[in-house]
Enzyme design. Structure first.
Site, mmCIF file in Angstrom:
data_model
loop_
_atom_site.group_PDB
_atom_site.id
_atom_site.type_symbol
_atom_site.label_atom_id
_atom_site.label_comp_id
_atom_site.label_asym_id
_atom_site.label_seq_id
_atom_site.Cartn_x
_atom_site.Cartn_y
_atom_site.Cartn_z
ATOM 1 N N THR A 54 -1.587 12.426 36.719
ATOM 2 C CA THR A 54 -0.676 12.283 35.585
ATOM 3 C C THR A 54 -1.227 13.004 34.358
ATOM 4 O O THR A 54 -0.469 13.329 33.448
ATOM 5 C CB THR A 54 -0.476 10.799 35.229
ATOM 6 O OG1 THR A 54 -1.760 10.176 35.257
ATOM 7 C CG2 THR A 54 0.436 10.101 36.211
ATOM 8 N N GLY A 97 -15.117 12.708 44.334
ATOM 9 C CA GLY A 97 -13.958 12.486 43.460
ATOM 10 C C GLY A 97 -14.316 11.637 42.252
ATOM 11 O O GLY A 97 -13.457 11.006 41.645
ATOM 12 N N SER A 125 -16.027 12.995 39.743
ATOM 13 C CA SER A 125 -16.083 13.919 38.640
ATOM 14 C C SER A 125 -17.488 14.313 38.182
ATOM 15 O O SER A 125 -17.812 14.287 36.987
ATOM 16 C CB SER A 125 -15.306 13.286 37.486
ATOM 17 O OG SER A 125 -15.154 14.203 36.522
ATOM 18 N N SER A 126 -18.302 14.709 39.148
ATOM 19 C CA SER A 126 -19.650 15.134 38.798
ATOM 20 C C SER A 126 -19.624 16.414 37.951
ATOM 21 O O SER A 126 -20.475 16.593 37.072
ATOM 22 C CB SER A 126 -20.490 15.354 40.053
ATOM 23 O OG SER A 126 -19.820 16.220 40.930
ATOM 24 N N ASP A 133 -11.221 13.520 33.190
ATOM 25 C CA ASP A 133 -12.611 13.407 33.614
ATOM 26 C C ASP A 133 -13.571 13.542 32.434
ATOM 27 O O ASP A 133 -14.500 12.751 32.271
ATOM 28 C CB ASP A 133 -12.929 14.488 34.663
ATOM 29 C CG ASP A 133 -12.021 14.370 35.875
ATOM 30 O OD1 ASP A 133 -11.359 13.323 36.014
ATOM 31 O OD2 ASP A 133 -11.973 15.311 36.673
ATOM 32 N N TYR A 160 -4.468 21.353 44.525
ATOM 33 C CA TYR A 160 -4.394 20.879 43.140
ATOM 34 C C TYR A 160 -3.585 21.869 42.292
ATOM 35 O O TYR A 160 -2.672 21.487 41.559
ATOM 36 C CB TYR A 160 -5.813 20.722 42.579
ATOM 37 C CG TYR A 160 -5.869 19.984 41.263
ATOM 38 C CD1 TYR A 160 -6.110 18.628 41.217
ATOM 39 C CD2 TYR A 160 -5.665 20.656 40.057
ATOM 40 C CE1 TYR A 160 -6.160 17.936 40.015
ATOM 41 C CE2 TYR A 160 -5.701 19.987 38.851
ATOM 42 C CZ TYR A 160 -5.961 18.632 38.829
ATOM 43 O OH TYR A 160 -6.006 17.965 37.631
HETATM 44 C C1 GLA Z 1 -9.160 15.694 39.176
HETATM 45 C C2 GLA Z 1 -8.919 16.382 37.841
HETATM 46 C C3 GLA Z 1 -8.362 15.399 36.800
HETATM 47 C C4 GLA Z 1 -7.151 14.660 37.368
HETATM 48 C C5 GLA Z 1 -7.452 14.092 38.738
HETATM 49 C C6 GLA Z 1 -6.234 13.487 39.403
HETATM 50 O O1 GLA Z 1 -10.173 14.754 39.058
HETATM 51 O O2 GLA Z 1 -10.117 16.938 37.352
HETATM 52 O O3 GLA Z 1 -8.047 16.079 35.628
HETATM 53 O O4 GLA Z 1 -6.031 15.500 37.391
HETATM 54 O O5 GLA Z 1 -7.963 15.071 39.617
HETATM 55 O O6 GLA Z 1 -5.787 12.386 38.689
#
Ligand code: GLA
Length: 379
Positions: free
Chosen positions: A35, A123, A125-126, A171, A221
């Protein structure tokens, strides 16, 4: 413990102790997936998995040395002439250096050691933690005043313009603004946010890592970003944030099935963030679980960013009475599921899920019971 070991590793690599260490957390996202780049709502929190960056003075004035301990790789750069590297890990850092230079800051050379406890490809966010932590360190080292929002912008711009990753802001925001025991509802449109307590006495937030990261993450993505743009255009709104379910149904005939489904998911997911927040306030555990499963269902069937391994984990979670709800988390195509699980019997529940997952996929999963922590800090 870990800090001591980082100091020792730094000293071993560079002969003197580091001047300071930056600690940048990874994140979970309770709900509100895919989102952020639609200017919608997200509900993330920083967790107790970190990228650590130890900084100290350079050996030579024209030479920066960076040692990525987990990868056992090092880079030697001259900050006056940085350019894209063939080593992708270096580009996350080079992109940030270029952002500083674009803003007119001249940076002095330095030594740096990087070590992470955030599972790569999980997932969590490293990469954003790495970028934000690195930016924080460079600012500190060079006495540059930068707000968290400026750091967020630098990382976001570098991802879009230098790395070609068209992500949202969730992130970076989580790693920078995280707060102990609090999650954050962020409006990615006007960037207003509020902290919300997510401690539920008898329950834990548990991540289960599929241990896979499929190759179609980046392309999938990017496709979703474009599909959402297309949907917004047909619906005549600036972003899907401004679209309503009624508008979508009125224009259904003008949209392909695929684009309809993408928009339908995003509109529904934005609504779920608010319902989830309300259910959390009321400690309505049953509803929290239903929303988590509904989010996964949408990500799997409408948004199509899940994968077999994630679906297996969520289906196994559904069979457990002690699991309130579960869903895939982050960009998708692998990584972790987020599970809300009763504390009583938690280890047995997780063990059963992990054993069945192994039987079905021949992959050994990992799990993490996460603590919610503060955002980036200098130690
Ligand atoms: C990744 C992207 C984020 C977000 C998520 C999905 O982590 O870096 O910005 O879009 O996917 O919610």
């Amino acid at each position: 413990m870990i800090l001591q070991s980082i100091r020792t590793s730094y000293e071993r690599a560079f002969s003197i102790p580091p001047s300071f260490i930056v600690r940048a957390p990874g994140r979970i996202n309770l709900i509100g997936e895919h989102t952020d780049y639609n200017n919608g709502f997200v509900f993330p929190a920083a967790v107790d998995k970190y990228v650590y960056l130890a900084f100290g003075p350079a050996f030579l004035v024209d030479e920066t040395r960076i040692f990525a301990k987990d990868l056992a790789k090092s880079a030697i750069l001259d900050l006056t002439q940085v350019e894209k590297s063939s080593e992708s890990w270096q580009n996350y850092l080079i992109g940030i250096i270029l952002q500083f230079q674009k803003k007119g800051h001249s940076l002095k050379n330095f030594n740096c050691l990087i070590q992470s406890t955030i599972p790569i490809g999980g997932g969590m966010s490293s990469s954003s933690a790495l970028e934000c932590g690195f930016a924080k360190g460079l600012a500190h080292l060079n006495d540059i005043e930068l707000s968290n929002w400026e750091i967020l912008e630098m990382s976001h711009t570098s991802n879009h313009e230098f790395l070609g990753i068209k992500g949202g802001i969730m992130d970076q925001f989580s790693s920078l603004f995280g707060k102990k025991d609090q999650a954050m509802i962020l409006d990615c449109d006007d960037r207003s946010f509020s902290y919300e307590s997510i401690l539920l006495e008898d329950y834990e937030w548990v991540l289960i890592n599929t241990q896979v990261q499929h190759d179609n993450l980046i392309s999938g993505y990017g496709d979703r970003v474009l599909e959402c743009k297309e949907a917004a255009k047909i619906l005549g709104v600036e972003s899907l944030r401004r679209a309503r379910m009624e508008d979508l149904d009125t224009k259904k005939l003008q949209l392909s099935n695929e684009i309809y489904n993408r928009a339908c998911f995003v509109i529904g997911e934005n609504e779920r963030v608010h319902t989830f927040a309300q259910a959390l306030k009321e400690k309505n555990i049953k509803q929290l679980g239903e929303l988590l499963y509904a989010s996964h269902d949408g990500l799997q069937r409408l948004y199509e960013v899940s994968c077999r391994e994630l679906d297996v984990l969520v289906d196994l979670a559904k069979k457990e009475e002690g699991v309130v709800g579960a869903r895939m988390m982050g960009g998708g195509f692998g990584g972790c599921t987020l599970n809300l699980i009763k504390k009583k019997g938690l280890e047995e529940i997780v063990d059963r899920i992990k054993t069945s997952y192994f039987e079905m996929t021949k992959i050994s999963p990992e799990h993490y019971i996460v603590e919610i922590e503060d955002g980036v800090s200098i130690i």
